[in-house]
Design a protein around this motif. Structure first.
Motif, PDB file in Angstrom:
ATOM      1  N   ALA A 107       0.818  -1.215   0.000  1.00  0.00           N
ATOM      2  CA  ALA A 107       0.000   0.000   0.000  1.00  0.00           C
ATOM      3  C   ALA A 107       0.854   1.268   0.000  1.00  0.00           C
ATOM      4  CB  ALA A 107      -0.939  -0.015   1.197  1.00  0.00           C
ATOM      5  N   VAL A 108       1.827   1.318  -0.886  1.00  0.00           N
ATOM      6  CA  VAL A 108       2.688   2.509  -0.995  1.00  0.00           C
ATOM      7  C   VAL A 108       1.848   3.726  -1.382  1.00  0.00           C
ATOM      8  CG1 VAL A 108       4.810   3.436  -2.000  1.00  0.00           C
ATOM      9  CG2 VAL A 108       4.487   0.961  -1.861  1.00  0.00           C
ATOM     10  N   GLU A 109       0.861   3.502  -2.236  1.00  0.00           N
ATOM     11  CA  GLU A 109       0.018   4.614  -2.704  1.00  0.00           C
ATOM     12  C   GLU A 109      -0.741   5.260  -1.543  1.00  0.00           C
ATOM     13  OE1 GLU A 109      -2.553   0.901  -3.211  1.00  0.00           O
ATOM     14  OE2 GLU A 109      -0.433   1.438  -3.437  1.00  0.00           O
ATOM     15  N   ASP A 110      -1.167   4.449  -0.566  1.00  0.00           N
ATOM     16  CA  ASP A 110      -1.865   4.997   0.611  1.00  0.00           C
ATOM     17  C   ASP A 110      -0.912   5.850   1.443  1.00  0.00           C
ATOM     18  OD1 ASP A 110      -4.699   3.213   1.241  1.00  0.00           O
ATOM     19  OD2 ASP A 110      -3.291   2.433  -0.232  1.00  0.00           O
ATOM     20  N   ALA A 111       0.317   5.381   1.593  1.00  0.00           N
ATOM     21  CA  ALA A 111       1.314   6.139   2.355  1.00  0.00           C
ATOM     22  C   ALA A 111       1.639   7.467   1.667  1.00  0.00           C
ATOM     23  CB  ALA A 111       2.582   5.308   2.520  1.00  0.00           C
ATOM     24  N   LEU A 112       1.743   7.445   0.355  1.00  0.00           N
ATOM     25  CA  LEU A 112       2.003   8.677  -0.394  1.00  0.00           C
ATOM     26  C   LEU A 112       0.838   9.653  -0.249  1.00  0.00           C
ATOM     27  CD1 LEU A 112       3.538   7.081  -3.613  1.00  0.00           C
ATOM     28  CD2 LEU A 112       4.774   8.493  -1.953  1.00  0.00           C
ATOM     29  N   TYR A 113      -0.370   9.124  -0.264  1.00  0.00           N
ATOM     30  CA  TYR A 113      -1.553   9.973  -0.069  1.00  0.00           C
ATOM     31  C   TYR A 113      -1.508  10.630   1.311  1.00  0.00           C
ATOM     32  CZ  TYR A 113      -6.397  11.492   0.315  1.00  0.00           C
ATOM     33  OH  TYR A 113      -7.529  12.256   0.489  1.00  0.00           O
ATOM     34  N   ASP A 114      -1.135   9.851   2.333  1.00  0.00           N
ATOM     35  CA  ASP A 114      -1.009  10.412   3.685  1.00  0.00           C
ATOM     36  C   ASP A 114       0.040  11.525   3.723  1.00  0.00           C
ATOM     37  OD1 ASP A 114      -2.934   8.733   4.747  1.00  0.00           O
ATOM     38  OD2 ASP A 114      -1.492   7.248   5.464  1.00  0.00           O
ATOM     39  N   ALA A 115       1.092  11.381   2.918  1.00  0.00           N
ATOM     40  CA  ALA A 115       2.144  12.408   2.878  1.00  0.00           C
ATOM     41  C   ALA A 115       1.609  13.741   2.363  1.00  0.00           C
ATOM     42  CB  ALA A 115       3.307  11.939   2.015  1.00  0.00           C
ATOM     43  N   LEU A 116       0.619  13.681   1.468  1.00  0.00           N
ATOM     44  CA  LEU A 116       0.002  14.918   0.971  1.00  0.00           C
ATOM     45  C   LEU A 116      -0.644  15.697   2.113  1.00  0.00           C
ATOM     46  CD1 LEU A 116      -1.853  13.979  -2.358  1.00  0.00           C
ATOM     47  CD2 LEU A 116       0.033  15.605  -2.114  1.00  0.00           C
ATOM     48  N   GLU A 117      -1.177  14.963   3.097  1.00  0.00           N
ATOM     49  CA  GLU A 117      -1.904  15.585   4.207  1.00  0.00           C
ATOM     50  C   GLU A 117      -1.014  15.868   5.411  1.00  0.00           C
ATOM     51  OE1 GLU A 117      -5.145  16.350   3.681  1.00  0.00           O
ATOM     52  OE2 GLU A 117      -4.784  15.551   1.674  1.00  0.00           O
ATOM     53  N   MET A 118       0.287  15.622   5.279  1.00  0.00           N
ATOM     54  CA  MET A 118       1.212  15.836   6.398  1.00  0.00           C
ATOM     55  C   MET A 118       1.251  17.311   6.771  1.00  0.00           C
ATOM     56  SD  MET A 118       3.218  14.382   8.566  1.00  0.00           S
ATOM     57  CE  MET A 118       3.496  12.707   7.992  1.00  0.00           C
ATOM     58  N   ASN A 119       1.572  17.596   8.026  1.00  0.00           N
ATOM     59  CA  ASN A 119       1.628  18.981   8.528  1.00  0.00           C
ATOM     60  C   ASN A 119       2.946  19.652   8.141  1.00  0.00           C
ATOM     61  OD1 ASN A 119       2.869  17.112  10.360  1.00  0.00           O
ATOM     62  ND2 ASN A 119       2.888  18.655  11.980  1.00  0.00           N
ATOM     63  N   TRP A 120       3.148  19.796   6.831  1.00  0.00           N
ATOM     64  CA  TRP A 120       4.379  20.396   6.307  1.00  0.00           C
ATOM     65  C   TRP A 120       4.503  21.860   6.724  1.00  0.00           C
ATOM     66  CZ3 TRP A 120       7.541  16.852   4.405  1.00  0.00           C
ATOM     67  CH2 TRP A 120       7.021  15.724   3.743  1.00  0.00           C
ATOM     68  N   SER A 121       5.716  22.282   6.992  1.00  0.00           N
ATOM     69  CA  SER A 121       6.002  23.690   7.295  1.00  0.00           C
ATOM     70  C   SER A 121       5.979  24.508   6.010  1.00  0.00           C
ATOM     71  CB  SER A 121       7.382  23.805   7.956  1.00  0.00           C
ATOM     72  OG  SER A 121       7.864  25.119   7.908  1.00  0.00           O
ATOM     73  N   GLU A 122       5.623  25.784   6.151  1.00  0.00           N
ATOM     74  CA  GLU A 122       5.655  26.693   4.997  1.00  0.00           C
ATOM     75  C   GLU A 122       7.082  27.108   4.659  1.00  0.00           C
ATOM     76  OE1 GLU A 122       3.177  27.753   3.002  1.00  0.00           O
ATOM     77  OE2 GLU A 122       1.832  26.392   4.048  1.00  0.00           O
ATOM     78  N   ILE A 123       7.989  27.006   5.626  1.00  0.00           N
ATOM     79  CA  ILE A 123       9.351  27.513   5.447  1.00  0.00           C
ATOM     80  C   ILE A 123      10.347  26.396   5.156  1.00  0.00           C
ATOM     81  CG2 ILE A 123      11.257  28.732   6.584  1.00  0.00           C
ATOM     82  CD1 ILE A 123       9.167  30.227   8.233  1.00  0.00           C
ATOM     83  N   ASN A 124      10.261  25.301   5.872  1.00  0.00           N
ATOM     84  CA  ASN A 124      11.277  24.252   5.793  1.00  0.00           C
ATOM     85  C   ASN A 124      11.339  23.568   4.433  1.00  0.00           C
ATOM     86  OD1 ASN A 124      11.961  24.704   8.436  1.00  0.00           O
ATOM     87  ND2 ASN A 124      11.182  22.766   9.226  1.00  0.00           N
ATOM     88  N   ALA A 125      12.523  23.041   4.118  1.00  0.00           N
ATOM     89  CA  ALA A 125      12.645  22.115   2.990  1.00  0.00           C
ATOM     90  C   ALA A 125      11.876  20.851   3.351  1.00  0.00           C
ATOM     91  CB  ALA A 125      14.114  21.801   2.737  1.00  0.00           C
ATOM     92  N   ARG A 126      11.378  20.136   2.326  1.00  0.00           N
ATOM     93  CA  ARG A 126      10.504  18.977   2.566  1.00  0.00           C
ATOM     94  C   ARG A 126      11.115  17.729   1.941  1.00  0.00           C
ATOM     95  NH1 ARG A 126       4.966  22.226   0.783  1.00  0.00           N
ATOM     96  NH2 ARG A 126       5.128  23.835   2.411  1.00  0.00           N
ATOM     97  N   SER A 127      11.272  16.710   2.758  1.00  0.00           N
ATOM     98  CA  SER A 127      11.988  15.515   2.305  1.00  0.00           C
ATOM     99  C   SER A 127      11.302  14.256   2.817  1.00  0.00           C
ATOM    100  CB  SER A 127      13.428  15.567   2.819  1.00  0.00           C
ATOM    101  OG  SER A 127      14.119  14.366   2.542  1.00  0.00           O
ATOM    102  N   ILE A 128      11.216  13.252   1.935  1.00  0.00           N
ATOM    103  CA  ILE A 128      10.738  11.919   2.310  1.00  0.00           C
ATOM    104  C   ILE A 128      11.857  10.930   2.045  1.00  0.00           C
ATOM    105  CG2 ILE A 128       9.170  10.024   1.689  1.00  0.00           C
ATOM    106  CD1 ILE A 128       7.048  12.109   1.025  1.00  0.00           C
TER     107      ILE A 128
END
Length: 317
Positions: free
Chosen positions: A151-172
């Protein structure tokens, strides 16, 4: 009494030849233009605005850190990697939080659909609370998995909803050994191709660790070459290793395999340091401990330089 008109006779200026001289100013007469003043005022406002934006940008850069999401497969074949993560996570955090200012770490674990497991994905939002992260890692159970895809696709979908910062670089950092399901085989109809495109648009870099000894760790990047941000050709049904190659290449990440299971610790550190712009500092610190270059770190550093060159050519920051 008659008025006598008095005329005032001024001597004429004459050239040596006796002809009259018309005196001209050296400088042209300045004319007042309302439109030019308005333009200057508008330009001043623009320059002032640019100056404010530049100051804001510098301020943001000074506080910029890294949002790092570890995304891992916890099905049966990945049991040993989960065990290492449980054992070594505090070491990973100690290194990275000292190295990277304003670092936050989040975690997404995934299994598979319809396998009878208690969850498909489990999410720990981005945080600086190491104890909370460690508890999440230790308390999330492994699963069996269903079919060969996960279920990699489900995990990627969850990443879309992650509480990403507006300032920080974003890495998975995605680690696993199986590809996602195609849309038709996903109960939620998640389309990993479009989800990855949306993550790229959110400026999320996806680095991958293919956890199988079947591929030379240095060759993973070459398995499925694609330009950074090139979603013009839809991909589907790639084999496992090629999927891990594609998703890293298309988002500007690094793809690497593992030679030994313990390598996952060094790889996670190196991937995070790379995306935070701290890989040189990490290399120096690791050399103090190991007294020799770490092959995975050296490879990731080399790949990072190539990726930066490609980004410059494509106009990416």
């Amino acid at each position: 009494m008659e008025k006598v008109e008095t005329k005032l006779h001024l001597p004429a200026l004459k050239k040596p030849s006796g002809s009259l001289v018309v005196k001209k100013d050296d400088k042209p007469v300045k004319t007042f233009s309302i439109s030019s003043v308005q333009k200057q005022g508008a330009l001043g406002n623009i320059l002032k605005g640019e100056s404010i934006r530049q100051k804001m940008h510098k301020e943001q850069q000074a506080h910029k850190g890294l949002d790092l999401v570890l995304m891992g497969d916890l099905t049966g074949s990945m049991y040993a990697y989960h065990a290492i993560l449980k054992r070594k996570f505090t070491e990973i955090c100690t290194t990275l939080f000292q190295l990277i200012p304003n670092l936050r770490i989040g975690i997404i674990f995934y299994l598979d659909h319809g396998s009878g497991d208690v969850y498909v994905t489990k999410v720990q939002p981005l945080t600086v609370n190491v104890e909370q992260l460690q508890t999440f890692i230790s308390g999330t159970p492994d699963g069996n998995g269903g079919d060969s895809d996960e279920a990699v696709e489900d995990a990627l979908y969850d990443a879309l909803e992650m509480n990403w910062s507006e300032i920080n670089a974003r890495s998975i950092v995605l680690f696993g050994d199986a590809r996602p399901h195609e849309v038709c085989a996903c109960p939620h109809q998640y389309d990993y191709f479009n989800i990855v495109r949306l993550l790229f648009e959110k400026q999320v870099t996806i680095n991958t660790v293919y956890c199988s000894t079947g591929v030379d760790y240095r060759r993973l990047t070459e398995l499925h070459k694609v330009g950074i941000g090139d979603f013009s050709h839809r991909i589907s049904r790639l084999d496992d290793a090629c999927f891990f190659s594609w998703i890293a290449n298309v988002t500007g990440g690094v793809a690497i395999g593992v030679q030994q299971i313990d390598d996952i610790v060094d790889i996670i550190k190196a991937m995070a340091a790379k995306d935070a712009g701290k890989i040189d500092e990490l290399e120096k610190e690791e050399l103090k401990i190991t007294l020799r270059p770490i092959p995975a770190l050296v490879h990731i550093k080399e790949q990072a330089k190539l990726i930066e060159e490609k980004k410059k050519l494509l106009g990416y920051k």
